[in-house]
Scaffold this active site. Structure first.
Site, PDB file in Angstrom:
ATOM      1  N   TYR A 148       0.850  -1.195   0.000  1.00 24.01           N
ATOM      2  CA  TYR A 148       0.000   0.000   0.000  1.00 24.01           C
ATOM      3  C   TYR A 148       0.882   1.240   0.000  1.00 24.01           C
ATOM      4  O   TYR A 148       1.875   1.295   0.727  1.00 24.01           O
ATOM      5  CB  TYR A 148      -0.894  -0.005   1.249  1.00 24.01           C
ATOM      6  CG  TYR A 148      -1.799   1.203   1.389  1.00 24.01           C
ATOM      7  CD1 TYR A 148      -2.891   1.388   0.537  1.00 24.01           C
ATOM      8  CD2 TYR A 148      -1.574   2.162   2.383  1.00 24.01           C
ATOM      9  CE1 TYR A 148      -3.732   2.498   0.681  1.00 24.01           C
ATOM     10  CE2 TYR A 148      -2.407   3.269   2.528  1.00 24.01           C
ATOM     11  CZ  TYR A 148      -3.488   3.429   1.674  1.00 24.01           C
ATOM     12  OH  TYR A 148      -4.313   4.523   1.823  1.00 24.01           O
ATOM     13  N   ASP A 243       9.132   2.635   0.036  1.00 24.17           N
ATOM     14  CA  ASP A 243       8.085   3.257   0.842  1.00 24.17           C
ATOM     15  C   ASP A 243       8.292   2.796   2.278  1.00 24.17           C
ATOM     16  O   ASP A 243       7.888   1.701   2.651  1.00 24.17           O
ATOM     17  CB  ASP A 243       6.703   2.861   0.307  1.00 24.17           C
ATOM     18  CG  ASP A 243       5.591   3.559   1.074  1.00 24.17           C
ATOM     19  OD1 ASP A 243       5.875   4.121   2.156  1.00 24.17           O
ATOM     20  OD2 ASP A 243       4.439   3.535   0.602  1.00 24.17           O
ATOM     21  N   LYS A 271       4.171   8.571   9.277  1.00 25.46           N
ATOM     22  CA  LYS A 271       3.890   7.934  10.573  1.00 25.46           C
ATOM     23  C   LYS A 271       4.852   8.380  11.696  1.00 25.46           C
ATOM     24  O   LYS A 271       4.672   9.462  12.223  1.00 25.46           O
ATOM     25  CB  LYS A 271       3.787   6.430  10.393  1.00 25.46           C
ATOM     26  CG  LYS A 271       2.632   6.126   9.411  1.00 25.46           C
ATOM     27  CD  LYS A 271       2.129   4.729   9.320  1.00 25.46           C
ATOM     28  CE  LYS A 271       0.831   4.720   8.519  1.00 25.46           C
ATOM     29  NZ  LYS A 271       0.821   3.933   7.306  1.00 25.46           N
TER      30      LYS A 271
END
Ligand SMILES: *Cc1c(COP(=O)(O)O)cnc(C)c1O
Length: 440
Positions: A148, A243, A271
């Site tokens: 994702y 990522d 995050k």
């Protein structure tokens, strides 16, 4: 013993929410749809705990999906954010702390020579792809099934059948023209990569990959997979994008790339680097990053990018992590290893086949006889057994990701007594799973 879980107030709020917010939530997985439960409406978080509208107190293993490596409301971060807020929440102008945060990240991750701060992982990945296309003059992007990268159009594609497929949209509202520029391959299928690059290498602008997959549940890269990818990218002048929105500062201080020794061209972060406020970053080689506006011709901007409160939270988080990094990451490793081995033992006692995939303090429990090394392994695991497991854990106020396809996170705030409680309830939950199994 825990008092029984009550949920009438959360149920009322969820009903009100659904009348005004689609599905009642601002991000789909929060709706608890796949586990068939009402989502608790959260009122407070402190250390490893969450409280909801009904006064239930939970041990939290979601940790806001990764950012809270230091637990909820860490005093150092709260103090820093408060004092930043008192000096004004946003200026839309350059500030000293943006430079300091960028320098901290740059010195932690050697492949990052320059970076830009953005507000979400989605934006970071979107910008990385735009940069790669501009840098290479090529159009196609290659992603892996089950990874994702946020919700920008080119990423919301799924594979068709076969080795290598042009993506088909996994969401309505995405034009064929967009999805057909994304190629989808199988994660960990090293053998497929030669063929893909032989056929398409000259058209592929970039490969984007979660170096440790976290969004199909945790799936570790097989030895050689990332190395192969990196070498094919180099040979075909394809931009390699890691990522690391989850893995950055989670698997060690810096990125997972510091552990695996592979140096991507671009890295996406998010995050943890915001310490709980909206903050992400895209960074990498100078020759690519300097294409960004105003230095170069690739446009990207953000009204709240480098927001002072978020930057302050990020600096405070990374400072705490850096000051005691050996101790912090070692303790996270120990605690998570302890908990996952207890959970494994509990399942073994009941002869319930499970697999736990783990990288440091991120892990996922799969109900599976076989090793889980790819998206198809994830799909063929018994994901329907997660629901009774989750439900029993929630009843006992252990707050797990409300989906079988997610990572669980440990924080520095989790205490031994929390882990012991979690292991005990996991054993009880496995008994429920066994019971469900005989019904299925
Ligand atoms: C969470 C996540 C994103 C998206 O970040 P948002 O801040 O939710 O937009 C991108 N990539 C990975 C690997 C993620 O885990």
């Amino acid at each position: 013993m825990n008092p029984k879980l009550s949920k009438s107030k959360s149920e009322e709020w969820f009903k009100r929410a659904k009348a005004v917010i689609p599905g009642g939530v601002n991000s789909p997985v929060r709706a608890f749809t796949s586990v068939g439960e009402t989502p608790p409406f959260i009122t407070k978080g402190s250390e490893a705990y969450l409280w909801d509208e009904d006064g239930n107190q939970y041990i939290d293993y979601v940790c806001s999906w990764g950012p809270l490596i230091l637990g909820h409301a860490h005093p150092e971060i709260v103090k820093t954010v408060k004092s930043a807020a008192e000096n004004g929440l946003t200026f839309g102008a350059a500030t000293r702390n943006e430079v300091i945060l960028a320098e901290i990240i740059q010195s932690a991750i050697p492949s990052i020579q320059k970076l830009r701060l953005v507000t979400s992982g989605t934006e970071a990945a979107m910008t990385a792809v735009r940069l790669a296309r501009a840098f290479t003059g090529k159009k196609m992007i290659l992603k892996f099934e089950g990874c994702y990268h946020g919700h920008a159009d080119p990423f919301l594609v799924k594979a068709g059948s076969g080795l290598l497929t042009f993506g088909t949209p996994s969401s309505r509202g995405i034009p064929e023209e967009v999805s057909s520029s994304t190629l989808v391959a199988h994660y960990n299928a090293e053998a497929d990569l030669d063929e893909i690059f032989m056929k398409q290498g000259k058209d592929i602008a970039c490969v984007i990959v979660e170096p440790v997959a976290g969004n199909m549940g945790v799936v570790l890269p097989k030895l050689g997979f990332l190395e192969k990818l990196s070498s094919l990218c180099r040979q075909t002048k394809t931009v390699l994008i890691f990522d690391e929105v989850i893995t950055g500062f989670r698997t060690c201080y810096g990125g997972y790339q510091n552990l695996c020794g592979i140096s991507p061209d671009l890295t996406c972060l998010g995050k943890i680097i915001g310490g709980g406020l909206p903050m992400a970053a895209v960074g990498g080689k100078n020759e690519i990053m300097s294409l960004l506006s105003p230095e170069g011709p690739v446009y990207q901007a953000g009204t709240l990018a480098g927001n002072p409160a978020a930057v302050a939270a990020g600096i405070a988080t990374l400072k705490v992590l850096n000051q005691k990094k050996e101790k912090i990451y070692e303790e996270l490793e120990q605690k998570t290893a302890w908990l996952t081995s207890k959970i494994k033992n509990a399942a073994e006692k009941l002869k319930l086949p499970i697999k736990i995939n783990r990288m440091g303090s991120m892990f996922t429990l799969f109900f599976s006889d076989n090793p889980v090394e790819s998206f198809s392994d994830v799909i063929s695991s018994r994901t329907n057994l997660y629901k009774p497991f989750f439900k029993e854990m929630l009843e006992n106020k252990i707050y797990l990701p409300p989906s079988a396809f997610e990572a669980w996170f440990m924080s520095t705030a989790h205490r031994q007594q929390d882990l012991e409680k979690t292991a005990q309830y996991a054993e009880k939950a496995f008994i429920k799973v066994k019971a469900a199994l005989t019904l299925l």
